[in-house]
Design a protein around this motif. Structure first.
Motif: not given
Length: 375
Positions: A48-49, A75-77, A110-111, A134-140
């Protein structure tokens, strides 16, 4: 001091998106594989992050997917509009993909996932990454990233310095294994130190010679001379370390130390060779200002630098506590005599001090340790 100050300034300003070098990631991961080649085998790793298009974490784990024996890589952004530093240019990887959406690219995270050989070339690597918004902004802290955390076995990343405490708590609350980069001063946070003392987390193998170099694309005007190199685009910090609960060999390698008698005679540090060990005035312990000067035969309590944790072996020493503020008070450090304040205005209750030449002196932050009894 400038290096630490700049790290603190980055944290305070939340201007703290530093990209880790591939070689540093490789060196660190290899230390765990040398101890246990199956550390990552059949595991789901979450990064993440991250900024997967640019991140060396994503690149390393994708390129080494088969060697590590991974089951799944995620991996997410974080969406660019949710960041402090908003300069953004979509990569060709994204714009040439049918999924590209000009309305989503700045506001959605993004994922990226890797599980198998999608292009059927016989190798599972970075070219097999699949992605979507992603549905949202990717905040952990979002529900969808928390769900990914719960599905993962190991979490690896370089989280924003400003969110280190919250991010670590986010991992610990889920009971996950992890490997993350943080400010060394995080050791002194009460909630972090308690985990270190309980041997639930520890420091990783570490950066080469203690120097961490990060790629940084933000505002560099606040860095001191010599910290940011405009030719390489790298920022140098000596105050960063890896935090983990994954086992590695150095953690179980006892320090090679001399006796107290030999240290006083032969120690390379002049102050010990000439004066021996100072006893604190407000706690029954001796001050050991250098890790390599710890006397192996001393049975009492010793105050050692925070950097001791880089070489801490739980089979060799017991950590008693740290000596800052409320933590020091809880350990029973005697409050200083108020008459001493005029001799040293920096005196604070909960911190160690000793008398030298009639004046109270404070050492740098100390961790109290004791030799582990032989069974």
């Amino acid at each position: 001091m400038a290096k630490n100050t700049n790290l603190g300034a980055a944290k305070a300003a939340k201007n703290d998106e530093f990209y880790t070098q591939y070689a540093d990631i490789q060196k660190e991961i290899n230390a765990y594989l040398e101890y246990n080649p199956d550390t990552f085998r059949d595991k789901t790793v979450l990064l993440p992050c991250d900024d997967p298009e640019w991140s060396n974490f994503t690149r390393f784990f994708a390129q080494n997917f088969e060697r590590l024996g991974l089951k799944r890589l995620i991996s997410t952004s974080y969406a660019v509009e949710s960041k402090r530093y908003k300069y953004y240019e979509p990569t060709l990887f994204e714009t040439e993909n049918p999924l590209f959406d000009i309305d989503k690219t700045r506001i959605k995270g993004k994922i990226f996932e890797l599980t198998h050989d999608t292009n059927q070339n016989g190798v599972i690597d970075i070219d097999d990454l699949q992605w979507h918004y992603l549905e949202g902004d990717g905040d952990f802290r979002s529900k969808e990233v928390c769900k990914l955390r719960d599905e993962a076995d190991i979490i690896v990343t370089n989280p924003p310095f400003s969110l280190f405490r919250e991010f670590l708590a986010w991992i610990i609350s889920a009971g996950k294994q992890f490997l993350i980069i943080g400010n060394r001063n995080g050791i002194t946070y009460k909630e972090v130190f308690s985990l270190i003392q309980a041997n639930e987390i520890w420091l990783g193998n570490g950066f080469e010679a203690g120097n961490a170099y990060f790629k940084f694309d933000g505002d560099t005007s606040g860095f001191a001379d010599g910290v940011y190199n405009p030719e390489t685009g790298l920022v140098k910090f000596r105050n960063c370390c890896w935090f983990t609960n994954l086992e590695h060999g150095r953690r179980h390698k006892p320090l090679s130390l001399m006796t107290m008698k030999d240290n006083i005679r032969f120690c390379k540090h002049k102050e010990i060779r000439e004066h021996g060990y100072i006893h604190y005035s407000n706690y029954d312990a001796i001050d050991v200002p250098y890790t390599d000067a710890i006397p192996r035969d001393y049975e009492g309590t010793m105050g050692v630098p925070i950097t001791f944790l880089d070489k801490y072996c739980p089979e060799q020493f017991i950590i008693i506590g740290q000596t800052q503020g409320d933590s020091g008070k809880e350990l029973g450090l005697i409050p200083f005599d108020r008459s001493l304040k005029k001799l040293n205005p920096s005196l604070r209750d909960g911190q160690l001090y000793y008398m030298q030449n009639g004046k109270p002196e404070k050492p740098y932050a100390r961790i109290l340790i004791r030799k582990k009894p032989t069974e």
